[in-house]
Motif scaffolding. Structure first.
Motif, PDB file in Angstrom:
ATOM      1  N   ASP A 141       0.954  -1.263  -0.249  1.00 15.24           N
ATOM      2  CA  ASP A 141      -0.292  -0.566   0.116  1.00 15.24           C
ATOM      3  C   ASP A 141       1.054   1.217   0.161  1.00 15.24           C
ATOM      4  O   ASP A 141       1.557   1.004   1.048  1.00 15.24           O
ATOM      5  N   THR A 157      -7.258 -14.050   0.654  1.00 13.58           N
ATOM      6  CA  THR A 157      -7.585 -13.116  -0.470  1.00 13.58           C
ATOM      7  C   THR A 157      -7.170 -13.694  -1.397  1.00 13.58           C
ATOM      8  O   THR A 157      -6.346 -14.520  -1.972  1.00 13.58           O
ATOM      9  N   TRP A 212      -9.742  -6.002  -7.904  1.00 15.72           N
ATOM     10  CA  TRP A 212      -9.216  -6.144  -7.664  1.00 15.72           C
ATOM     11  C   TRP A 212      -8.226  -6.144  -7.893  1.00 15.72           C
ATOM     12  O   TRP A 212      -6.920  -6.597  -7.823  1.00 15.72           O
ATOM     13  N   TYR A 213      -8.260  -7.268  -8.711  1.00 18.05           N
ATOM     14  CA  TYR A 213      -7.187  -7.897  -9.384  1.00 18.05           C
ATOM     15  C   TYR A 213      -7.042  -6.519 -10.455  1.00 18.05           C
ATOM     16  O   TYR A 213      -5.620  -7.120 -11.391  1.00 18.05           O
ATOM     17  N   ASP A 216      -5.706  -4.576  -9.456  1.00 19.63           N
ATOM     18  CA  ASP A 216      -4.839  -3.460  -8.332  1.00 19.63           C
ATOM     19  C   ASP A 216      -3.794  -4.593  -8.837  1.00 19.63           C
ATOM     20  O   ASP A 216      -2.383  -4.246  -8.423  1.00 19.63           O
ATOM     21  N   LEU A 217      -4.341  -5.874  -8.248  1.00 19.42           N
ATOM     22  CA  LEU A 217      -3.140  -6.886  -8.233  1.00 19.42           C
ATOM     23  C   LEU A 217      -2.145  -7.412  -9.881  1.00 19.42           C
ATOM     24  O   LEU A 217      -0.974  -6.896  -9.266  1.00 19.42           O
ATOM     25  N   SER A 231       0.626  -4.609  -8.956  1.00 16.86           N
ATOM     26  CA  SER A 231       1.805  -5.311  -8.274  1.00 16.86           C
ATOM     27  C   SER A 231       2.275  -6.319  -8.104  1.00 16.86           C
ATOM     28  O   SER A 231       2.871  -6.795  -9.685  1.00 16.86           O
ATOM     29  N   PRO A 282      -1.677  -6.510  -2.627  1.00 14.17           N
ATOM     30  CA  PRO A 282      -3.206  -5.262  -3.291  1.00 14.17           C
ATOM     31  C   PRO A 282      -2.784  -3.939  -3.859  1.00 14.17           C
ATOM     32  O   PRO A 282      -0.975  -3.436  -2.373  1.00 14.17           O
ATOM     33  N   GLY A 294      -7.135  -2.180  -3.503  1.00 12.61           N
ATOM     34  CA  GLY A 294      -7.333  -3.626  -2.908  1.00 12.61           C
ATOM     35  C   GLY A 294      -7.429  -3.430  -1.355  1.00 12.61           C
ATOM     36  O   GLY A 294      -8.813  -3.782  -1.024  1.00 12.61           O
ATOM     37  N   TYR A 295      -6.513  -2.552  -0.761  1.00 12.71           N
ATOM     38  CA  TYR A 295      -6.688  -2.469   0.920  1.00 12.71           C
ATOM     39  C   TYR A 295      -8.034  -1.544   1.110  1.00 12.71           C
ATOM     40  O   TYR A 295      -8.478  -2.044   2.332  1.00 12.71           O
TER      41      TYR A 295
END
Length: 200
Positions: free
Chosen positions: A22, A120, A162-163, A165-166, A169, A174, A178-179
């Protein structure tokens, strides 16, 4: 000491508890803490994350880690943040269940209110099948003991943001968005009732 009622919440688990990835360094714990009312009491959250922690590792350290923070205070609570490092350690599903059960049973014996946050999903679809099995097992252990469980896997398993954001990274951790999603899930899955504070 200011004389206000002192609530101490320790959070044990892997690096998700400390918000790795984050850019705002808040993670879900910081965001949940910021949205927790403190009108009539002091509530302090102590994130105690260890990168790549398995349930075996967690079961071995949580007592000592929390006991130092629980010295003093009027009320003590524990949050267990579970990841999926057991998959890499070769831990069987039965052992993962038993490790969590041992923690929860000891907490119950000690009168320590506990809330569990599940693992997660990641960007790897094959690994997600195994994480899903792990999440189901953890949920079942909690249900049998009537322990509050926050399912993060099912709501995020098909969540595009979510994906995304992943993808920005490492495919596992995330970022800010995501957080934020994780914090929302915790806050809207019984956090306020479990903590005994009114929902804003």
């Amino acid at each position: 000491m200011n004389g206000r009622y002192d609530v101490r919440v320790c959070l044990v688990g892997d690096e998700f508890v400390t918000g790795v990835g984050d850019p705002r360094a808040l993670g879900w714990v910081g965001r949940v803490s910021a949205r927790t009312p403190r009108d009539d009491r002091d509530i302090t959250l102590f994130p105690l994350g260890v990168p790549g922690e398995t349930t075996t590792d967690l079961n071995g350290r949580w007592r000592e880690e929390t006991s130092r923070r629980f010295v003093g205070g009027d009320e003590h609570r524990l949050v267990v943040g579970l990841g999926h490092a057991d998959l890499d350690a070769g831990t069987t599903l039965a052992r993962s269940r038993l490790n969590l059960a041992n923690v929860l049973d000891e907490c119950e014996a000690r009168g320590l209110p506990t809330l569990v946050v599940g693992p997660t999903p990641v960007s790897d679809a094959e690994r997600n099948e195994r994480i899903g099995d792990l999440a189901d097992a953890f949920a079942d252990v909690c249900a049998r003991r009537r322990i509050a469980y926050v399912d993060t896997f099912s709501p995020l398993a098909e969540h595009e943001d979510w994906y995304a954001d992943l993808a920005a990274s490492d495919g596992i951790h995330p970022g800010q968005a995501g957080y934020g999603l994780l914090a929302w899930l915790v806050l809207h899955s019984g956090w306020y009732d479990w903590l005994g504070v009114p929902q804003p």
